[in-house]
Write an enzyme that holds these catalytic residues in place. Structure first.
Site, PDB file in Angstrom:
ATOM      1  N   LYS A  90      86.155  49.734  39.007  1.00  0.00           N
ATOM      2  CA  LYS A  90      86.036  50.880  38.094  1.00  0.00           C
ATOM      3  C   LYS A  90      86.440  50.435  36.692  1.00  0.00           C
ATOM      4  CE  LYS A  90      86.744  55.896  38.115  1.00  0.00           C
ATOM      5  NZ  LYS A  90      85.387  56.324  37.872  1.00  0.00           N
ATOM      6  N   GLU A 119      73.331  54.723  42.377  1.00  0.00           N
ATOM      7  CA  GLU A 119      74.204  55.903  42.221  1.00  0.00           C
ATOM      8  C   GLU A 119      73.910  56.533  40.865  1.00  0.00           C
ATOM      9  OE1 GLU A 119      78.355  54.626  41.919  1.00  0.00           O
ATOM     10  OE2 GLU A 119      77.678  52.781  40.972  1.00  0.00           O
ATOM     11  N   LEU A 152      80.133  52.202  43.017  1.00  0.00           N
ATOM     12  CA  LEU A 152      81.557  52.557  43.064  1.00  0.00           C
ATOM     13  C   LEU A 152      81.806  53.314  44.375  1.00  0.00           C
ATOM     14  CD1 LEU A 152      84.181  52.552  41.305  1.00  0.00           C
ATOM     15  CD2 LEU A 152      83.658  54.945  40.886  1.00  0.00           C
ATOM     16  N   TYR A 167      89.942  52.061  34.974  1.00  0.00           N
ATOM     17  CA  TYR A 167      90.404  53.433  34.803  1.00  0.00           C
ATOM     18  C   TYR A 167      90.271  54.211  36.106  1.00  0.00           C
ATOM     19  CZ  TYR A 167      85.586  55.212  34.695  1.00  0.00           C
ATOM     20  OH  TYR A 167      84.309  55.562  35.038  1.00  0.00           O
TER      21      TYR A 167
HETATM   22  N1  PLP Z   1      79.948  56.380  40.694  1.00  0.00           N
HETATM   23  C1  PLP Z   1      80.271  56.221  39.395  1.00  0.00           C
HETATM   24  C2  PLP Z   1      79.505  55.234  38.570  1.00  0.00           C
HETATM   25  C3  PLP Z   1      81.306  56.984  38.828  1.00  0.00           C
HETATM   26  O1  PLP Z   1      81.636  56.816  37.528  1.00  0.00           O
HETATM   27  C4  PLP Z   1      81.979  57.933  39.638  1.00  0.00           C
HETATM   28  C5  PLP Z   1      83.067  58.765  39.093  1.00  0.00           C
HETATM   29  O2  PLP Z   1      83.334  58.806  37.952  1.00  0.00           O
HETATM   30  C6  PLP Z   1      81.612  58.072  40.974  1.00  0.00           C
HETATM   31  C7  PLP Z   1      80.604  57.258  41.478  1.00  0.00           C
HETATM   32  C8  PLP Z   1      82.326  59.045  41.878  1.00  0.00           C
HETATM   33  O3  PLP Z   1      83.614  58.600  42.170  1.00  0.00           O
HETATM   34  P1  PLP Z   1      84.794  59.627  42.543  1.00  0.00           P
HETATM   35  O4  PLP Z   1      84.284  60.458  43.677  1.00  0.00           O
HETATM   36  O5  PLP Z   1      85.908  58.731  42.947  1.00  0.00           O
HETATM   37  O6  PLP Z   1      85.070  60.426  41.323  1.00  0.00           O
END
Ligand code: PLP
Length: 287
Positions: free
Chosen positions: A147, A180, A205, A33
């Site tokens: 993701k 994270e 991620l 997603y």
């Molecule tokens: N880490 C995780 C586990 C996430 O689910 C998300 C965003 O949903 C992020 C980091 C941040 O990613 P982004 O800046 O692309 O929204």
């Protein structure tokens, strides 16, 4: 106003939007997603999100449900039909519908679902007051760079945070290092003013917002290091914050019930938040 969802080529009333019970996303979490910020009618960093979608799909050997250009058109049409100026666009692609069997189906066509929901333009309270986080063990699989819709550990972590009365949980790996948040990347600012976040690898991620912040740091001559840090280092940090596409930069003012510095949002975190909002506003003007 009724919301419209996109489901496999059709625009449907959100209340009736559904996929088949044998969709592999539903049965195996066999899908990926993206969440894209819609700001004043503009899709912020949409191409970076579509690049990441491409990578996630490729890693799982799921083909695109349609061409990238076609998906872009369908996404804009979904946004148009919902008439929200500001919100979040959710895109989900699964391996498709097939009789339940762990092996990849020979025939299935990937399923594509898109929804849009409205959110307030700026989470002012989060910026002004900051949020708390707890630390929890990271119990996820070894490919967190994909993701995937398989978010059960993230769900449990976010619930643990909610039960502790805070916004987010920072996950800690077997070596005692923060990976994270459950839906955000984690950052600290050291006593020397150095911005620190974990390097992009299979462990986290690669946040789109994370990359924008690193680019902003370079542009603004803010020193940064991509390295891991421990909860202890975070407790002692000058500042901490988290980042994601929904809330950009959100100051973290408490970690495991200890105040970060004096417990107020850090000045660099707030400055980065404001700079990010400016980036979005400028982006909204030119895109
Ligand atoms: N880490 C995780 C586990 C996430 O689910 C998300 C965003 O949903 C992020 C980091 C941040 O990613 P982004 O800046 O692309 O929204």
């Amino acid at each position: 106003m009724p919301r419209t969802a996109y489901v496999n080529g059709r625009y449907v009333d959100h209340r009736d939007a559904a996929v088949h019970v044998e969709d592999r996303g539903y049965q195996f979490a066999d899908g990926v997603y993206e969440v894209i910020h819609l700001f004043r009618g503009r899709l912020i960093d949409a191409e970076a999100h579509l690049d990441r979608l491409d990578r996630s799909l490729g890693e799982l050997q799921i083909s695109w449900p349609m061409s990238r250009g076609g998906l872009r058109v369908a996404m804009r049409e979904t946004v148009r039909r919902n008439r929200f100026a500001t919100g979040l666009v959710y895109i989900q692609v699964t391996r498709g519908v097939a009789p339940r069997d762990h092996r990849f189906p020979a025939q299935a066509r990937p399923s594509l679902v898109m929804t849009v929901r409205t959110i307030p333009e700026f989470p002012d309270q989060m910026r002004a007051e900051g949020v708390g986080v707890i630390t929890i063990p990271d119990i996820r699989w070894a490919r967190r760079d994909i993701k995937s819709v398989s978010l059960l550990p993230n769900v449990l972590g976010k619930q643990a945070a909610a039960e502790a009365g805070v916004y987010e949980a920072w996950m800690v790996d077997e070596d005692g290092l923060v990976t994270e948040g459950t839906s955000s990347n984690a950052w600290i600012v050291t006593g020397e003013g150095v911005l620190v976040t974990r390097p992009a690898s299979h462990d986290i991620l690669r946040g789109i917002t994370r990359q924008v912040i690193l680019d902003l740091a370079s542009e603004l001559d803010i020193p940064f290091e991509e390295r891991s840090f421990t909860p202890d280092e975070a407790y002692e940090a000058r500042e901490a914050f988290l980042s994601n596409s929904s809330h950009f930069v959100t100051p973290v003012t408490r970690i495991d019930d200890r105040p970060v510095a004096n417990g107020d949002p850090g000045s660099l975190s707030v400055a980065l938040h404001d700079r990010y909002v400016r980036f979005m506003t400028e982006f909204a003007k030119i895109d």
